[in-house]
Design an enzyme around this catalytic site. Structure first.
Site, PDB file in Angstrom:
ATOM      1  N   GLU A 194       0.814  -1.221   0.000  1.00  0.00           N
ATOM      2  CA  GLU A 194       0.000   0.000   0.000  1.00  0.00           C
ATOM      3  C   GLU A 194       0.849   1.275   0.000  1.00  0.00           C
ATOM      4  O   GLU A 194       0.683   2.150   0.841  1.00  0.00           O
ATOM      5  CB  GLU A 194      -0.943  -0.016   1.208  1.00  0.00           C
ATOM      6  CG  GLU A 194      -1.896  -1.201   1.166  1.00  0.00           C
ATOM      7  CD  GLU A 194      -2.872  -1.241   2.337  1.00  0.00           C
ATOM      8  OE1 GLU A 194      -4.053  -1.491   2.066  1.00  0.00           O
ATOM      9  OE2 GLU A 194      -2.459  -1.043   3.489  1.00  0.00           O
TER      10      GLU A 194
HETATM   11  C1  ACM Z   1      -1.745  -5.562   4.186  1.00  0.00           C
HETATM   12  O1  ACM Z   1      -2.773  -6.095   4.655  1.00  0.00           O
HETATM   13  N1  ACM Z   1      -1.738  -4.276   3.870  1.00  0.00           N
HETATM   14  C2  ACM Z   1      -0.550  -6.326   3.983  1.00  0.00           C
END
Ligand code: ACM
Length: 672
Positions: A316
């Site tokens: 992310e």
């Molecule tokens: C994640 O759940 N952002 C690895």
């Protein structure tokens, strides 16, 4: 039924189970090969113990811990003098130490032979013996004559070598004792990787002497000292568990930037984030000083975390600050870096070089799987199984987490049936060998120390079995039968998953009122991830609603399914059981109405109590048609169907009802 003692549970289960062949065990995970032989190995103060082969402190401590647990169950003291006498009643034979630091390639196999006279545990390594000791403890049973081990011949080894749990201590901190209880529980179900998510936008949780503003300014004072880290790593090592630290970069890194804003892509200043999500803050990938910092940091941390793997995070990464930065854009053009994904690959290349210099191999979330990523990295798939197979097809090692997010509050059965390598996999044998295993993930937006254990356990046991046992071990009903016993055994370590519900209820209700809430939570489970629409939760939101007291997968779920199946086949005990279920489900709504002027928490339960009332009405009617073999008017079915559809898979307030699946099965069994 809520027996307080393990033997009571086993005794209660035994009659129903003797019909199954061969002899019934409550082992979890199920060994690769197990043959129960019906023998009864008595456990009493006369138990003599021998260690006949290799021995070291780690093995002796493991044997000592096992004996302490046995003593607690059989209520008599046991010897701590370990002879080398092959005729001793319990004989442990280990060939060699194995890796001094738990290793992904450790041989964890063992054999266990229990006859009426002798229990013999044989393992090539100390870790193998540690696994075998857990199996031995799971063979403990009791009858009118006292305590004993069930006789068996077991030959066991794990299916996957990487069997982990991620615990996120960034968003909500967890104290040392909580981590240790987790490690004890993990060892019991033969998990071998503690993936410690130590830094987040909401907290940096390790003391750094080299960069002290990391923990001083990034943690609210909630961090592990280096002595505590060493203590936990050694606690894990003693249990054959690897500790893989994760320091998530370049995103999810706001807490680093509070004390060291020069690491950032924008000027700052920064403060610890109190909310969740994908934040804009990302490290600056074009400054040499960023890499010098990471090099110094990893050099320091590498001394604390001996495992050869190091998790870089990499998930992310919000491209917004990189896109908006003229210097970063100029750098990218000058270096032929075509977009922000490629910029992250360039960042990772530098990072992998640093890790290599410190003797570490990288693991990263599946976003790092980009063209030109060096082969060295292990890919952890979280967005979908497809990233796991894609990594393997590219010749990369990979581990699976996508189906094992404990924070999504799925049923144990859902986690259980997700296989890292299903029988119909299209991977070649060579590609399959690259699938190292998997990890369950306990992300901590919505868990505090008070409730984390009820979110991890007992469901993690089902995941542990998926990672250890042969693929063919996949009978959901049998898993739940053993998971119930396992859940009680886990409380031996002080794990709070079984006691938490009543402890929380006690704070707002007493006596019959408490029993009302307690009963309701035997038929309701928390909504999925989060608190629900419009909740706007932050790090400071108390997690003390009824949904937080609720069990994640109440036993009545699988029991009602089992009863519905058997009731449809004419089993009168199952019919009686379901009548009791429906009678209980019908009363919560009126019960809560009766207390809501005194107990505001009743409002949390009202919506789901309404759904349970509806379910119980349809269920009771369906049961009558089934048992009387009577055909209802077609309108009954239409109404039942539409009522059920309004309940199945739905959330009521912050809770979901138990029993819809069982009622659906009954409705389907009603004669047409
Ligand atoms: C994640 O759940 N952002 C690895």
């Amino acid at each position: 039924m809520r027996p307080t003692l393990l033997f009571a549970t086993l005794a209660a289960l035994a009659p129903a189970l003797t019909a199954q062949a061969p002899a019934i065990h409550t082992l979890l995970p199920v060994p690769a090969s197990v043959a129960m032989n019906g023998a009864r190995f008595p456990l009493d103060a006369g138990l003599t113990v021998a260690i006949t082969g290799f021995r070291d402190g780690r093995l002796e401590r493991a044997v000592g811990r096992a004996l302490t647990r046995l003593e607690g169950r059989i209520t008599v003291p046991l010897t701590r003098t370990y002879s080398a006498d092959r005729a001793a009643r319990l004989v442990i034979n280990v060939a060699r130490a194995g890796y001094p630091i738990p290793d992904v390639d450790e041989d964890e196999s063992y054999t266990l032979d229990v006859s009426g006279e002798q229990a013999a545990l044989t393992a090539p390594t100390v870790v193998g013996a540690i696994r075998g000791l857990e199996t031995l403890l799971q063979l403990q049973a009791a009858d009118g004559r006292g305590y004993f081990l069930q006789g068996t011949r077991i030959k066991d080894a794990p299916r996957f070598k990487w069997r982990g749990l991620l615990e996120d201590v960034g968003r909500h901190f967890e104290p040392v004792e909580q981590i240790k209880r987790t490690l004890d529980g993990m060892a019991m179900v033969k998990l071998n990787v503690f993936h410690w998510h130590l830094s987040e936008d909401q907290g940096f949780r390790v003391e750094s002497r080299r960069y002290p503003r990391l923990h001083e300014m990034g943690s609210d004072g909630l961090y592990y000292t280096q002595a505590q880290i060493r203590d936990i790593v050694s606690y894990a090592t003693d249990r054959g568990i690897r500790v893989v630290p994760e320091f998530d970069v370049p995103g999810h890194s706001t807490a680093w930037l509070v004390g060291y804003p020069e690491l950032a892509s924008v000027p700052g200043p920064f403060s610890i984030s109190r909310t969740w999500g994908v934040l804009p803050d990302v490290m600056n990938p074009i400054k040499e000083s960023t890499y010098r910092f990471l090099d110094g940091f990893i050099a320091e941390m590498a001394l604390l975390f001996p495992d050869r793997y190091w998790h870089i995070g990499g998930d992310e990464v919000n491209p917004q600050q990189w896109k908006a930065s003229p210097t970063i854009q100029v750098y990218m053009k000058a270096h032929g870096i075509k977009n922000e994904d490629a910029m992250q690959v360039a960042f990772n290349r530098r990072l992998f070089g640093i890790l290599k210099a410190h003797g570490k191999e990288p693991v990263g979330w599946d976003e790092i799987l980009q063209p030109d990523l060096p082969k060295a990295a292990v890919i952890q798939s979280w967005r979908g199984v497809n990233y796991l197979t894609e990594a393997a097809k590219q010749g990369r090692r990979a581990i699976l987490s996508a189906p094992y997010y404990l924070d999504h509050i799925k049923l144990a059965s859902e986690h259980y049936l997700a296989d890292p390598l299903p029988a119909n996999t299209d991977l070649t044998p060579a590609q399959q060998a690259l699938i190292l295993g998997g990890e369950a993930c306990m992300w901590s937006e919505y868990v505090t120390p008070e409730i984390i254990e009820s979110r991890i356990w007992p469901r993690l046991g089902a995941v542990a079995e998926r990672f250890w046992s042969p693929r063919e071990v996949n009978d959901v009903n049998d898993m739940y039968r053993r998971l119930e016993v396992t859940s009680r055994r886990l409380t031996e370590f002080g794990l709070t998953h079984e006691s938490q519900t009543d402890a929380m209820i006690r704070r707002f209700a007493a006596g019959d009122d408490a029993a009302l809430f307690s009963g309701l939570l035997e038929y309701a489970r928390p909504r999925g991830f989060g608190l629900g629409p419009g909740a706007n939760a932050t790090q400071f939101t108390p997690l003390t609603r009824l949904m937080h007291a609720a069990r994640t997968d109440p036993w009545n779920g699988w029991r009602m399914n089992d009863r519905a199946r058997r009731a449809a086949g004419g089993d009168t005990a199952a019919v009686r059981g379901l009548r009791e279920d429906f009678a209980r489900m019908a009363q919560f709504r009126a019960g809560l109405e009766g207390v809501r002027d005194r107990i505001p928490m009743a409002n949390d339960g009202m919506p789901v109590a309404g759904a349970l009332l509806d379910l119980s009405r349809i269920g009771m009617q369906a049961l009558e048609y089934v048992t009387r073999n009577a055909t209802p008017a077609p309108v009954w079915r239409t109404t039942a169907d539409s009522t059920l559809k309004a309940i199945e898979g739905k959330t009521f307030g912050q809770l979901r009802p138990i029993g819809a699946e069982a009622v659906r099965a009954l409705v389907n069994a009603v004669p047409k």
